[in-house]
Structure formats: structure tokens, C-alpha cells
Design a protein around this motif. Structure first.
Motif, PDB file in Angstrom:
ATOM      1  N   THR A 182       0.842  -1.193   0.000  1.00 32.06           N
ATOM      2  CA  THR A 182       0.000   0.000   0.000  1.00 32.06           C
ATOM      3  C   THR A 182       0.878   1.244   0.000  1.00 32.06           C
ATOM      4  O   THR A 182       1.822   1.343   0.794  1.00 32.06           O
ATOM      5  CB  THR A 182      -0.893   0.016   1.247  1.00 32.06           C
TER       6      THR A 182
ATOM      7  N   ASN B  74       0.922  -5.002   3.528  1.00 31.09           N
ATOM      8  CA  ASN B  74       1.146  -6.120   2.620  1.00 31.09           C
ATOM      9  C   ASN B  74       0.737  -7.414   3.319  1.00 31.09           C
ATOM     10  O   ASN B  74       1.511  -7.973   4.092  1.00 31.09           O
ATOM     11  CB  ASN B  74       2.619  -6.175   2.202  1.00 31.09           C
TER      12      ASN B  74
ATOM     13  N   ARG C   5      -4.870  -3.519  -0.002  1.00 36.22           N
ATOM     14  CA  ARG C   5      -5.388  -4.847  -0.325  1.00 36.22           C
ATOM     15  C   ARG C   5      -6.196  -5.406   0.844  1.00 36.22           C
ATOM     16  O   ARG C   5      -5.771  -5.353   1.994  1.00 36.22           O
ATOM     17  CB  ARG C   5      -4.244  -5.780  -0.672  1.00 36.22           C
TER      18      ARG C   5
ATOM     19  N   ARG D 108      -8.379  -4.443  -4.206  1.00 30.46           N
ATOM     20  CA  ARG D 108      -7.466  -3.353  -3.886  1.00 30.46           C
ATOM     21  C   ARG D 108      -8.256  -2.057  -3.988  1.00 30.46           C
ATOM     22  O   ARG D 108      -9.074  -1.883  -4.895  1.00 30.46           O
ATOM     23  CB  ARG D 108      -6.259  -3.303  -4.831  1.00 30.46           C
TER      24      ARG D 108
END
Length: 688
Positions: free
Chosen positions: A219, A277, A649, A654
């Protein structure tokens, strides 16, 4: 996890995968047998000296340049593709002289470098020149052959070797560019087989390419505060460097001393980093499942179902001269593994990962209910050091005085830690959800019953202090250790608390003796053993403060969560380059003075870096819903008027979100700019 040698804070530390370059402030490895600087690979120091002189004079740094013997020099390094790449550019402004590069590869284990294990005066690797390359080689006590190959371009004008030291000489006549690469090998294998012809510019390009791949997987956070942008960017980059790589990797705990798998650290860090992540959590859970205990071994503290504490792959571990092959001496990694499996499954909004690891989940819960509870009283406890290099305390505060009474005495074990019972409760709640999702109804019911039983036992045993708060721990006689420590703050994120109990903990943590102005102290300043410069008894640990901020938000105390997170962000803005330390002093905030650093802190630490994103999650009110993501009454960091998340995500989707502070209304608006993939983002306004 404190080491025995002081770690100088340098900005030149570099890591990729299993390779770590730890130089001095000039980017070099000075010749110092007792020093810590070097190039490390799989817990061994493969290069212990990389130094230079011009006509016998060592260089003096001036900005990005160095001066020595009438020469002006520029030195650059990068770590990528399994090698250290270096370039030295020399501009001679005086009479032609001679440049000498001195190399040593002592091939010592990191435990010896740290001074934890006595080396017995062993010699280092023996150098040998092979044309224009130098090789250091040594067969260890584990029977493993290790080598360090140093290649030069151009080849030295002359070279020599004596004992453990090698020297390469170059004539200076106007100018010179020397490239060198350093490649560690273990039994002829490298961590990665890079093209032998890769030069320095190609290495720089490859490093940037890999960083870009990592960035695209994460991100992107951008806000209206440049200092805070540096914090987010540095945290993202440091987590990428600490990642051991691939779908089967794990986050290493920190650098320089802890560039290795640590169960507790990796689990807390990947839980915290879910908004950045979520791949990290999935891979880490799989990695730790592969090493889950299968037998009972007193030397390593392995037990069936137990999750490892620390894995080392150097000579001493290979020869079983230290117990870290792996070592299982932590009491919290196993319930944390199960709890984080639940957190990751909620974020992924899928039962696929849990289905893959459900057997490991059952084994972890069996350990919690069995070997972890030898007196069968329903509480997890540990007995302390069982081997010479084992840990006295097996929670996250693992220093010798990490568990301490208000009068400064250290309680005798077995010890039952308050936060570990919370992790166990979180593990049982997660297991009930997972078993239900997998259609294993009887096991889900068992997990729920076990959670209710643990809650009753916990309340009866820990909520007995005169202050009306849970004890930090129970000692070997089940007496409460009634110290006001940050440990009970972790219950807000995982533990069995009523709303009144959660409010009591929150109110206590927000008192001035806990809240330093830079975050939550590990020990209240009103306690007798308080020392703001100690490792665990009054310092501020970013991950500890972030977990508490997240727990406050999870319990609905959004304003309190924002207060704690803002203090931490204020502190992190003050550190050079936005790099977040392992810990810092708990001295009170005074004016514009920055937080006092802790001199032995790791300069890169996974759970500190990940704590940045957990704190942001607490502020923004991000929560998975089962079919999407909720944004609940978002706040923005103090001093920030606009913030965006791009590529966030959750599940298989997303999203790009933009948060704006509306000055007139004093409210934070969240604009959902894009959602790519299945799932929805639901915004519940009301923040400010």
C-alpha cells in the motif's frame, strides 16, 4: 533481545534477503577484531574488514567525499542479487601515489561477534589470491565449508596475503575507478547466483528494480506532512529489506544482531503490517508451521505443537554449540501464531490459508492446553532458563528483569504472563471462527468452551490487585506481580475483557506516568524499578505503543487510540531519515527536544517499522468486515490535513482511499476513489 556490544547507529546499513552489510559511518568496515561491523550471511560474518589507505593515510570524510594522501575519493555500495557491490572513484590531485585496500574475512559466527559465545581465539578465514580475485575460506566446527569471494575490476596492480589479511594495491595516476563485488558461499552455494559480469551500475539498477517490485506489492501511503511521509516510506523500505524473500519467506526481526527468523517478532510484525502487505503474514505463518515442534527436546525446548522462538543457521547452531537450530524458548509465539492466523484470515476474507494450516492450528492449541500448562490450572506459564544460553524470561520482555515486582525484586517461576493469556484467548476465538468457516462444528464448539473457561480462570487469577487492574504476571506460587506495566495493554487487542475492564485499563494507560508524550512506557514512572533508559522497565517500544493504540480502537476508544498514536507519530518524525528504532528512552517530552535514543537499539526492527501501519490503522479505523472493509470514524495524524492509501489490499480487492480534514466542520471525510476486485468499502463517518 539486547546484545552485549553497543551498536553504533549508522545510516549505511543495507540488507536484502539473507545478506546484511553493516558498515561504519563512512561506509567501510574498519580493521577492528572486537568490532561489530561486517558483511553477514546466514549468521556468519563473511567480511570483517574492508578498509583503504592512500600512501598509508586513512581517508577523512567531508560530506560525500573522502580525502587522503592528495586524493579525493567517492565511495558507494549496494547489496543485491546475493552480493555486496562497491565502487570507489579516486581523483588524484597530488603526486601519483598508491591506494591500498585491506580485506579480512574472519568467518565468525554472529554469537561470537556479539560476545555471547567465546571463540577460543580461533583464526579467521585464510585468504588466497586467484588472479584478480581474493578468496577467504574456512571449514567450520559444523563441518561446513564457507567461502567469501572478492572480485576486482580492474585487477589490482599487485596483491599480497599474510595470515588472515589480504591487500590489493592500485597505482594512482590522475584518476581511478575500482569496482569490487563480495559474494558469500556456503558449501559452494550462494543465496542467489547473480551474473558474474554484473557491474556496479547494473547492480544499482537491479536493486532499484527489486525495490520497485516490493513497492508495487505494498500500500502506498502519502500525506500532507513530509516528515511523516518519510516515516511511512522508510518503514516500507525497511520491511522490504528485512523480508527474507519469496512466498516461503519470513520477516527477519531486525538488524544488525537479529537478522534471522524470530517467531514472536515476525508474527507481531506481520499482523501489524496487514494494511501494508498481507502476503507477509501468510508466508510467515507457513514458514513457522514448517518448523513447528514435533518432539520433546530439553536442550532446544522443542515440544510437539510449539512455534519456534529463534532460528540460526551459522556454524555454532550447525554444530549444536548453541540451541538455536531452532530454539523454542518463548511462551507466546505459539498462541500468537494461532491468533495471527485468525487475523490474517479475517483480512484475506478467505478460509483457504486456514484450511491449509488447520492441522498446525490444532497442534498449536494442543500445546497451549498441554505442555504450556504443566499444572493444568488453565493458564500458560514458563519455567525459565533450562540451558546455558536459554532465556530467563520467555515473553516479549525477555531481559533478566523484564518481569519485576514493584519493589524491584524478580519473582521466581514458573511465570504466567498477563499478555500471554490474552494471546491464548485470541487464539481460541480465532480457532472457533476458523473451524466454523471450515464446517468443523464440534471443534468450533470446543474452542468456544475453552475460551469461556480461560476467561473465567483469568478473571479469578489476575484481577486481584488493589488497583483494580490485572497483574503483570503470576509467580510460581500463583501470587500476583502487581506492577503497573504495559503488558496488560495488549489485552485490549486480544484479551478476555468486559467493557468495564477495558475502560479501566485504558484509563490507567492514559495517566501521565504511563504516557510519556512520545508513547506508552513499558513501566509506569510511579513504579520503584522505573528507569527511562532501561531496556524494558520504562523505555518506549514503538510496537508496544502501536498494539495498545490498536487495542484501544478495537475496544471503541477512538479518541484514546488517536492520542496514543499521535504521540508515537510525533516521536517518529524526530528520528533521522524517518528510521524507526527498536526502542527509545521513556523520559518525558519537553518542548521541542527529540526523544532520547537508546544506545544499543537495533537500527532496523521489523515490529517497530510495522507498528507505523498498525498505528495508522488505529487512527483510520480500518476493519475487515467479511465481505469488504469498513472505515469507522476515521482520524488523521496530528498536523495532517490530507492522506491517501493507494493499492490497499483486503480479500481479493485493492482500493484507493483519500482522507481529508474539513477544517470548518472539524471532521475527516473518506472518499473511496477506486475498488478493484470483489469487495466493498463501507465508510462510517464521525472522526475528527
Amino acid at each position: 533481545m539486547g546484545g552485549t556490544r553497543t551498536v553504533p547507529l549508522t545510516s549505511g546499513l543495507q540488507k536484502e534477503g539473507e545478506l546484511l552489510y553493516y558498515p561504519d559511518a563512512g561506509g567501510w568496515i574498519p580493521e577492528d577484531p572486537a568490532g561489530a561491523f561486517g558483511l553477514y550471511f546466514l549468521d556468519m560474518r563473511h567480511l570483517s574488514c574492508l578498509d583503504l589507505a592512500v600512501d598509508g593515510d586513512r581517508p577523512v570524510a567531508s560530506g560525500s567525499l573522502m580525502h587522503a594522501g592528495g586524493a579525493v575519493m567517492h565511495w558507494e555500495t549496494t547489496v543485491t542479487a546475493g552480493r555486496l557491490f562497491c565502487r570507489l572513484q579516486v581523483h588524484s590531485v597530488g603526486p601519483a601515489g598508491e591506494l591500498c585496500l585491506t580485506l579480512q574475512g574472519d568467518l565468525r559466527d554472529v554469537f561470537e561477534v556479539r560476545g555471547v559465545y567465546a571463540s577460543g581465539g580461533r583464526r579467521g578465514g585464510n585468504p588466497r589470491w586467484l588472479g584478480g580475485a581474493c578468496r577467504f575460506r574456512r571449514r567450520g566446527r559444523d563441518g561446513v565449508d564457507r567461502r567469501t569471494l572478492v572480485r576486482f575490476s580492474p585487477s589490482p596492480d599487485r596483491c599480497e596475503a599474510d595470515g588472515t589479511r589480504a591487500r590489493a594495491y592500485f597505482r594512482l595516476a590522475g584518476g581511478l575507478v575500482v569496482d569490487l563485488s563480495v559474494q558469500p558461499e556456503v558449501e559452494g552455494r550462494t543465496c542467489e547466483r547473480a551474473p558474474s559480469q554484473m557491474d556496479f551500475p547494473a547492480a544499482i539498477a537491479e536493486r532499484r528494480r527489486r525495490e520497485a517490485v516490493w513497492d508495487r506489492a505494498c500500500t502506498a501511503v502519502n500525506c500532507s506532512d513530509d516528515a511523516l511521509n518519510s516515516v511511512f516510506a522508510r518503514a516500507r523500505r525497511d520491511l522490504g529489506d528485512l523480508w527474507s524473500g519469496g512466498g516461503h519467506g519470513i520477516l527477519h526481526a531486525g538488524a544488525p544482531w537479529f537478522a534471522a527468523p524470530f517467531g514472536r517478532d515476525a508474527l507481531i510484525a506481520t499482523w501489524a503490517a496487514l494494511p501494508l502487505n498481507p502476503d507477509l503474514a501468510a508466508a510467515t505463518l507457513r514458514f513457522l508451521a514448517r518448523y513447528q515442534g514435533r518432539r520433546s527436546d530439553l536442550a532446544t525446548e522443542e515440544e510437539p505443537g510449539k512455534i519456534l522462538h529463534e532460528l540460526r543457521r551459522g556454524e555454532l547452531a550447525g554444530a549444536h554449540l548453541v540451541p538455536h537450530h531452532p530454539y523454542y524458548g518463548s511462551v507466546d509465539a505459539t498462541p500468537l501464531w494461532a491468533a495471527v492466523l485468525g487475523e490474517a484470515s479475517r483480512w484475506w476474507q478467505s478460509a483457504d490459508l486456514a484450511s491449509e494450516l488447520v492441522g498446525n492450528l490444532g497442534a498449536a492449541l494442543a500445546w497451549c492446553a498441554g505442555p504450556a500448562d504443566p499444572d493444568a490450572d488453565g493458564l500458560i506459564e514458563y519455567r525459565g532458563r533450562r540451558t546455558a544460553l536459554g532465556l530467563v524470561h520467555e515473553g516479549w520482555k525477555d531481559s533478566w528483569d523484564g518481569v519485576i515486582r514493584p519493589d524491584g525484586t524478580v519473582p521466581e517461576g514458573p511465570i504466567a504472563l498477563v499478555e500471554v493469556q490474552g494471546y491464548h484467548y485470541g487464539a481460541l476465538v480465532a480457532a472457533a471462527e476458523i473451524y466454523t468457516a471450515l464446517g468443523r462444528i464440534a471443534e468450533a464448539a470446543n474452542a468456544r468452551r475453552a475460551a469461556r473457561s480461560l476467561a473465567r480462570r483469568f478473571h479469578a487469577s489476575f484481577w486481584t490487585t488493589p488497583a483494580g487492574l490485572p497483574a503483570m504476571a503470576l509467580d510460581g506460587r500463583k501470587h500476583p506481580v502487581a506492577t503497573a506495566a504495559s503488558n496488560f495493554g495488549h489485552l485490549l487487542a486480544t484479551g478476555p475483557l468486559t467493557s468495564e475492564q477495558a475502560r479501566a485499563i485504558a484509563d490507567r494507560l492514559l495517566q501521565p506516568d504511563f504516557l510519556s508524550g512520545w508513547g506508552i512506557r513499558t513501566l509506569a514512572a510511579s513504579e520503584g524499578p522505573y528507569d527511562p533508559g532501561s531496556y524494558h522497565n520504562g523505555s518506549v517500544w514503538p510496537h508496544d505503543t502501536a498494539l495498545i493504540a490498536f487495542g484501544l480502537r478495537r475496544r471503541g476508544a477512538a479518541d484514546a487510540a488517536a492520542l496514543v498514536a499521535d504521540q508515537l507519530f510525533d516521536a517518529l518524525r524526530m528520528f533521522p531519515g524517518g528510521r524507526i528504532p527498536e526502542l527509545f528512552s521513556g523520559t518525558p517530552r519537553v518542548g521541542t527536544d527529540p526523544p532520547l535514543p537508546y544506545p544499543n537499539a537495533c537500527v532496523v526492527q521489523a515490529w517497530s517499522s510495522a507498528g507505523v501501519y498498525l498505528s495508522l490503522r488505529a487512527l483510520l479505523g480500518l476493519a475487515p468486515t467479511g465481505h469488504g472493509l469498513a472505515v469507522l470514524a476515521p482520524r488523521l495524524p496530528r498536523g495532517v490535513d490530507e492522506l491517501s492509501l493507494r493499492g490497499l489490499r483486503f480479500g481479493a480487492a485493492r482500493a484507493t482511499l483519500r482522507f481529508v480534514r474539513r477544517a470548518a466542520q472539524g471532521q475527516i471525510d473518506c472518499e473511496v476513489q477506486e475498488v478493484d476486485g470483489p469487495g466493498e468499502v463501507r465508510v462510517a463517518p464521525g472522526g475528527r
